[in-house]
Design an enzyme around this catalytic site. Structure first.
Site, mmCIF file in Angstrom:
data_model
loop_
_atom_site.group_PDB
_atom_site.id
_atom_site.type_symbol
_atom_site.label_atom_id
_atom_site.label_comp_id
_atom_site.label_asym_id
_atom_site.label_seq_id
_atom_site.Cartn_x
_atom_site.Cartn_y
_atom_site.Cartn_z
ATOM 1 N N GLY A 1 43.806 -10.315 34.469
ATOM 2 C CA GLY A 1 45.072 -9.695 34.049
ATOM 3 C C GLY A 1 44.816 -8.410 33.267
ATOM 4 O O GLY A 1 43.925 -8.362 32.435
ATOM 5 N N ASP B 1 38.557 -15.024 30.300
ATOM 6 C CA ASP B 1 37.531 -16.064 30.476
ATOM 7 C C ASP B 1 37.065 -16.196 31.925
ATOM 8 O O ASP B 1 35.884 -16.429 32.175
ATOM 9 C CB ASP B 1 38.007 -17.411 29.907
ATOM 10 C CG ASP B 1 39.245 -17.948 30.601
ATOM 11 O OD1 ASP B 1 40.005 -17.143 31.166
ATOM 12 O OD2 ASP B 1 39.447 -19.174 30.576
ATOM 13 N N THR C 1 42.437 -9.140 27.299
ATOM 14 C CA THR C 1 43.548 -10.001 27.719
ATOM 15 C C THR C 1 44.588 -10.038 26.607
ATOM 16 O O THR C 1 44.223 -10.125 25.434
ATOM 17 C CB THR C 1 43.083 -11.444 28.037
ATOM 18 O OG1 THR C 1 44.229 -12.304 28.066
ATOM 19 C CG2 THR C 1 42.124 -11.996 26.999
ATOM 20 N N ASP D 1 46.440 -12.425 25.999
ATOM 21 C CA ASP D 1 46.677 -13.814 25.580
ATOM 22 C C ASP D 1 45.963 -14.225 24.292
ATOM 23 O O ASP D 1 46.343 -15.224 23.680
ATOM 24 C CB ASP D 1 46.255 -14.780 26.697
ATOM 25 C CG ASP D 1 47.019 -14.525 27.986
ATOM 26 O OD1 ASP D 1 48.168 -14.068 27.904
ATOM 27 O OD2 ASP D 1 46.455 -14.779 29.062
ATOM 28 N N GLY E 1 51.101 -15.886 27.339
ATOM 29 C CA GLY E 1 49.981 -16.438 26.565
ATOM 30 C C GLY E 1 49.246 -17.555 27.278
ATOM 31 O O GLY E 1 48.302 -18.118 26.753
ATOM 32 N N ARG E 2 49.721 -17.899 28.469
ATOM 33 C CA ARG E 2 49.157 -19.041 29.214
ATOM 34 C C ARG E 2 49.073 -20.269 28.305
ATOM 35 O O ARG E 2 50.074 -20.637 27.717
ATOM 36 C CB ARG E 2 47.796 -18.672 29.818
ATOM 37 C CG ARG E 2 47.935 -17.526 30.834
ATOM 38 C CD ARG E 2 46.799 -17.464 31.789
ATOM 39 N NE ARG E 2 45.571 -17.083 31.129
ATOM 40 C CZ ARG E 2 44.415 -16.908 31.742
ATOM 41 N NH1 ARG E 2 44.326 -17.095 33.039
ATOM 42 N NH2 ARG E 2 43.339 -16.546 31.082
ATOM 43 N N ARG F 1 42.171 -10.046 41.225
ATOM 44 C CA ARG F 1 41.568 -11.376 41.174
ATOM 45 C C ARG F 1 40.784 -11.526 42.473
ATOM 46 O O ARG F 1 41.247 -11.140 43.535
ATOM 47 C CB ARG F 1 42.640 -12.438 41.003
ATOM 48 C CG ARG F 1 43.332 -12.267 39.639
ATOM 49 C CD ARG F 1 43.910 -13.545 39.079
ATOM 50 N NE ARG F 1 44.013 -13.461 37.625
ATOM 51 C CZ ARG F 1 45.052 -12.943 36.953
ATOM 52 N NH1 ARG F 1 46.076 -12.427 37.601
ATOM 53 N NH2 ARG F 1 45.059 -12.934 35.637
ATOM 54 N N CYS F 2 39.587 -12.032 42.388
ATOM 55 C CA CYS F 2 38.680 -12.067 43.534
ATOM 56 C C CYS F 2 38.079 -13.463 43.666
ATOM 57 O O CYS F 2 36.988 -13.728 43.155
ATOM 58 C CB CYS F 2 37.594 -11.007 43.313
ATOM 59 S SG CYS F 2 36.315 -10.999 44.571
ATOM 60 N N ASP G 1 43.206 -15.667 24.063
ATOM 61 C CA ASP G 1 42.798 -17.058 24.301
ATOM 62 C C ASP G 1 41.288 -17.257 24.371
ATOM 63 O O ASP G 1 40.821 -18.225 24.973
ATOM 64 C CB ASP G 1 43.468 -17.588 25.576
ATOM 65 C CG ASP G 1 43.123 -16.762 26.806
ATOM 66 O OD1 ASP G 1 42.489 -15.700 26.671
ATOM 67 O OD2 ASP G 1 43.491 -17.173 27.919
HETATM 68 P P1 ADP Z 1 40.797 -13.487 33.452
HETATM 69 O O1 ADP Z 1 39.493 -12.791 33.471
HETATM 70 O O2 ADP Z 1 41.892 -12.635 32.881
HETATM 71 O O3 ADP Z 1 40.700 -14.868 32.833
HETATM 72 P P2 ADP Z 1 40.886 -14.757 36.074
HETATM 73 O O4 ADP Z 1 40.738 -16.148 35.543
HETATM 74 O O5 ADP Z 1 41.846 -14.539 37.165
HETATM 75 O O6 ADP Z 1 41.255 -13.699 34.957
HETATM 76 O O7 ADP Z 1 39.434 -14.309 36.566
HETATM 77 C C1 ADP Z 1 39.200 -12.998 37.053
HETATM 78 C C2 ADP Z 1 38.167 -13.031 38.137
HETATM 79 O O8 ADP Z 1 36.911 -13.515 37.644
HETATM 80 C C3 ADP Z 1 38.453 -13.967 39.305
HETATM 81 O O9 ADP Z 1 39.362 -13.422 40.245
HETATM 82 C C4 ADP Z 1 37.072 -14.104 39.917
HETATM 83 O O10 ADP Z 1 36.734 -12.950 40.665
HETATM 84 C C5 ADP Z 1 36.189 -14.136 38.683
HETATM 85 N N1 ADP Z 1 35.869 -15.535 38.339
HETATM 86 C C6 ADP Z 1 36.684 -16.434 37.744
HETATM 87 N N2 ADP Z 1 36.088 -17.622 37.604
HETATM 88 C C7 ADP Z 1 34.847 -17.483 38.130
HETATM 89 C C8 ADP Z 1 33.726 -18.365 38.290
HETATM 90 N N3 ADP Z 1 33.776 -19.627 37.887
HETATM 91 N N4 ADP Z 1 32.615 -17.849 38.873
HETATM 92 C C9 ADP Z 1 32.570 -16.581 39.274
HETATM 93 N N5 ADP Z 1 33.591 -15.705 39.156
HETATM 94 C C10 ADP Z 1 34.703 -16.145 38.596
#
Ligand code: ADP
Length: 321
Positions: free
Chosen positions: A11, A103, A126, A128, A171-172, A72-73, A130
């Protein structure tokens, strides 16, 4: 280390741009080449990599969002795709990577470090707030100020009509936006996932407020608790009389010019991140504790549990009487 890269992931948050700018300029100041990766880990896989110079980051310190874009990937969790990302970095001679995100992004950075030996450093980006290892994350302060401004506006109209207003904030699973915005906006009630809420107590408080002549009641509701409309129905079903309005602030909380705190935090975190990479000390994340910039092992940071400030919460509840 001669070449590093920076990406924003997950995000978006106000202050990401200020941080990209600081990473780029501080790295160049130290004689490094810096690359910007577009769309987070997606760009790393798809080879959307471009060299940055001091001018690439002109006129962005005051802008929310991220000029590098974010995405997001899901594929990045698979080794096959991560290998493609590593190959692309190697082709450019990139040895270190700064990941600005939450995270999820940190888990990607951890895998890159542990499985492929890439020197990665995380910066908390972020709204949030968090991430438990750091007092604050980039974007949180700006987002809270946006919510406070909305509460101020809503208070005017709610008071004029003697209404109850439920304001649902982001804030999830973390209640920090609700807590900090609530205390700053003088909310009567703050509902967060970290504190179990008793509907009867909330109803009693609102009814009492109405009896003693309070002109309005503001309930700040963290999205991790429930939806504003659900709460409204529960209040009505349990005897709250009068007009109850709901406002879900939504994505407005994610945009806007970063606050002073977020810009300063961005600069300080960026400097530590680049310093760590130059010392080949990857696998760490940067944060702030007691106004000092800190860095900790990524895995350790991810294992930390909630840092919710219950004392501040209790204070807010007392002051909102
Ligand atoms: P944020 O970083 O804000 O928490 P996301 O949880 O959507 O957002 O995570 C962002 C990106 O980080 C994901 O789209 C993915 O590419 C990568 N990611 C998340 N979890 C993992 C994981 N367990 N292993 C490898 N890459 C991850």
């Amino acid at each position: 280390m001669k070449k590093i890269a920076v990406l924003t992931s997950g995000g978006d948050a106000p202050g990401m741009n200020a941080c990209v700018r600081a990473v780029v300029r501080y790295a160049i100041y130290n004689g490094l080449n810096v690359y910007g990766i577009e769309r987070g880990y997606t760009g790393l896989i798809n080879n959307n990599i471009k060299e940055m110079n001091k001018r690439s980051v002109s006129d962005i310190i005051q802008r929310g969002g991220t000029i590098l874009k974010t995405a997001r990937c899901p594929q990045f969790k698979e080794d096959e795709y991560m290998q493609m990302a590593v190959d692309n970095m190697e082709a450019y001679g990139i040895e270190g990577l700064v990941v600005i995100g939450g995270d999820g992004s940190y888990r990607g950075a951890l895998d890159l470090y542990k499985k492929f030996g890439v020197q990665t450093i995380g910066i908390p980006g972020t709204i949030d707030n968090d991430l438990a290892y750091t007092d604050y994350t980039l974007g949180f302060d700006t987002s809270v100020n946006t919510v406070v401004s909305a509460i101020n506006n809503l208070r005017d109209t709610m008071t004029s009509h003697e209404r109850v207003c439920i304001i649902e904030v982001m804030g999830r699973k973390c209640g920090d936006i609700a807590l900090y915005a609530g205390i700053c906006g003088g909310a009567e009630i703050i509902l967060v996932p970290e504190v179990e809420f008793d509907l009867k107590t909330v109803v009693k408080k609102i009814c009492l407020n109405q009896r003693v002549g309070k002109n309005s009641d503001i309930i700040v509701l963290a999205e991790g608790v429930c939806k504003a409309e659900e709460l409204k129905q529960q209040l009505k079903d349990n005897g709250v009389k009068g007009s109850i309005k709901t406002t879900t602030l939504g994505y407005i909380q994610r945009g806007g010019a970063p606050s002073m705190s977020d810009r300063v935090l961005a600069a300080r975190c960026a400097v530590r991140a680049v310093d760590l990479l130059m010392a080949n000390m990857g696998g760490r994340v940067v944060g702030i504790k007691d106004n000092q910039i800190i860095d900790v092992d990524i895995e350790e940071a991810l294992q930390k549990h909630s840092k919710f400030d219950k004392t501040l919460y209790d204070t807010a509840m007392i002051l909102g009487l």
